[in-house]
Design a protein around this motif. Structure first.
Motif, PDB file in Angstrom:
ATOM      1  N   GLY A 295      28.645 -38.137 -10.428  1.00  0.00           N
ATOM      2  CA  GLY A 295      29.102 -37.908 -11.803  1.00  0.00           C
ATOM      3  C   GLY A 295      29.405 -36.442 -12.041  1.00  0.00           C
ATOM      4  N   PRO A 298      27.825 -33.236 -18.030  1.00  0.00           N
ATOM      5  CA  PRO A 298      28.169 -33.600 -19.415  1.00  0.00           C
ATOM      6  C   PRO A 298      28.604 -32.375 -20.215  1.00  0.00           C
ATOM      7  N   PRO A 304      23.722 -35.393 -23.327  1.00  0.00           N
ATOM      8  CA  PRO A 304      23.085 -36.713 -23.373  1.00  0.00           C
ATOM      9  C   PRO A 304      21.769 -36.688 -24.141  1.00  0.00           C
ATOM     10  N   LYS A 308      18.665 -34.151 -20.286  1.00  0.00           N
ATOM     11  CA  LYS A 308      20.090 -33.884 -20.100  1.00  0.00           C
ATOM     12  C   LYS A 308      20.570 -34.218 -18.697  1.00  0.00           C
ATOM     13  N   HIS A 310      19.618 -36.844 -16.874  1.00  0.00           N
ATOM     14  CA  HIS A 310      19.395 -38.236 -16.468  1.00  0.00           C
ATOM     15  C   HIS A 310      20.678 -38.945 -16.029  1.00  0.00           C
ATOM     16  N   THR A 311      21.841 -38.489 -16.496  1.00  0.00           N
ATOM     17  CA  THR A 311      23.101 -39.144 -16.118  1.00  0.00           C
ATOM     18  C   THR A 311      23.467 -38.895 -14.665  1.00  0.00           C
ATOM     19  N   ARG A 312      22.817 -37.933 -14.016  1.00  0.00           N
ATOM     20  CA  ARG A 312      23.128 -37.611 -12.618  1.00  0.00           C
ATOM     21  C   ARG A 312      21.896 -37.699 -11.714  1.00  0.00           C
ATOM     22  N   CYS A 313      20.768 -38.107 -12.279  1.00  0.00           N
ATOM     23  CA  CYS A 313      19.503 -38.077 -11.542  1.00  0.00           C
ATOM     24  C   CYS A 313      19.261 -39.387 -10.795  1.00  0.00           C
ATOM     25  N   CYS A 316      16.127 -41.422 -12.210  1.00  0.00           N
ATOM     26  CA  CYS A 316      16.154 -41.681 -13.648  1.00  0.00           C
ATOM     27  C   CYS A 316      15.331 -42.914 -14.023  1.00  0.00           C
ATOM     28  N   CYS A 320      13.629 -41.396 -19.582  1.00  0.00           N
ATOM     29  CA  CYS A 320      14.494 -40.223 -19.427  1.00  0.00           C
ATOM     30  C   CYS A 320      15.715 -40.317 -20.340  1.00  0.00           C
ATOM     31  N   LYS A 321      16.132 -41.542 -20.652  1.00  0.00           N
ATOM     32  CA  LYS A 321      17.337 -41.750 -21.452  1.00  0.00           C
ATOM     33  C   LYS A 321      17.087 -41.566 -22.948  1.00  0.00           C
TER      34      LYS A 321
END
Length: 348
Positions: A295, A298, A304, A308, A310-313, A316, A320-321
């Protein structure tokens, strides 16, 4: 409350810290947002959260490395600490126990020589219409740091300490190489006899062989003048060589902070682990276990919810979200903001 109003709401709540004599710089929950304008009347429709609540302390005579991807807010953090980017959005910046943003114009002018910056691009940060002697001595003369009859000898001394020759005084920036221009920038900062210097990627525009010379020069000047550095860089090998402590930034937040040895020996945050996995190993027989982040980064204008990263972790979890992690001290002086360590009791 509408979605727009909720997004424009700025949370400035934080726990103030008391001045501590063992630190020359105390940064507490520092925020710097830039408004995003839109609509027919150009009203604020959002904020770019360039620096979003970073906290760290810096001891006198030490060097802290600040690392992260391009656009994570490293340079903005340095400029905000020096009060070069307008007013802060929130938090504290204590320099020698005084809040920098509470000083009036006269007090700030008196403080300026003690807080200096070395810019990333030595060519664009030097006036093409001024000779080297004026570039280095302009601020010295403006602040009246030395008597007039000692001015020329003082400039010669500063130039000599930075590896510049006396015959360079009458030359202009375009007559020098990139490494020499960076030496001029260092001399300009050193001439004001500072206590604290922000080094904003000072070697990223230079060849590798010249980088080593400039890094060694910075270390020598630090030892000789007891300087304190905030060294901003994306080159982890350089940061490991020069820094006593390291802070890792991601999307305006400080995700990990600690002593250099602890960070490089035991990186805790998944983002730090991914960064360190990209450090090249000078041995072709060793296979690198590269962690590839999926990804894209952001937007800092619309980060996010929750963590912040979590979209690439790859680690996750559901929490985390939704929930932003709190900073925890996992080992003495080693702080991390990650839900993976929620079950670990913080030392702080």
């Amino acid at each position: 409350m509408s979605e727009l109003s909720e997004r424009l709401k700025i949370d400035n709540t934080f726990d103030p810290v008391e001045p501590d004599d063992q630190y020359i710089l105390q940064v507490n929950a520092l925020k710097k947002y830039f408004p995003v304008k839109g609509g027919f009347i150009s009203h604020t429709v959002g904020y770019v959260k360039a620096v979003d609540g970073i906290t760290f302390n810096l001891r006198r005579g030490a060097c802290m490395g600040l690392v992260g991807e391009s656009g994570c807010g490293k340079t903005t953090a340095g400029r905000t600490i020096l009060r070069l980017s307008g007013e802060k959005t929130g938090g504290q910046v204590l320099f020698e126990g005084r809040e920098v943003y509470d000083l009036n114009a006269k007090e700030m002018r008196e403080l300026r020589p003690k807080m200096q910056i070395i810019f990333q691009d030595p060519f664009s940060s030097l006036s093409p219409r001024m000779p080297v002697s004026e570039i280095i001595g302009e601020a010295v003369r403006e602040h009246g740091l030395v008597p007039k009859n000692e001015f020329n000898d003082y400039i010669d001394k500063i130039m000599d300490e930075c590896g510049l020759q006396p015959f360079h005084k009458d030359r202009y920036p375009h007559e020098f190489s990139g490494g020499q221009r960076q030496r001029i920038c260092i001399a300009r900062a050193l001439a004001l006899n500072p206590d604290f210097v922000v080094c904003d990627e000072p070697v990223s525009a230079l060849d590798v062989s010249i980088q080593a010379q400039i890094i060694n020069l910075l270390k020598d000047l630090q030892n000789e003048h007891n300087l304190t550095y905030l060294f901003i860089s994306h080159d982890l090998s350089v940061v490991e060589h020069i820094s006593d402590t390291v802070g890792v930034m991601y999307l305006g937040s400080l995700v990990e902070y600690g002593d250099t040895e602890d960070i490089f020996r035991n990186p805790l945050h998944p983002y730090t682990q991914a960064l360190f996995s990209a450090i090249p190993i000078p041995d072709p027989t060793i296979k690198m276990n590269r962690i590839v982040l999926e990804g894209s980064i952001p937007s800092p204008a619309n980060p996010p919810k929750g963590c912040k990263f979590h979209t690439r972790c790859r680690n996750c979890m559901e929490c985390c979200k939704e929930v932003a992690p709190e900073q925890k001290e996992i080992e003495p002086g080693h702080f991390v903001s990650c839900h993976l360590y929620d079950d670990v009791k913080s030392l702080s």
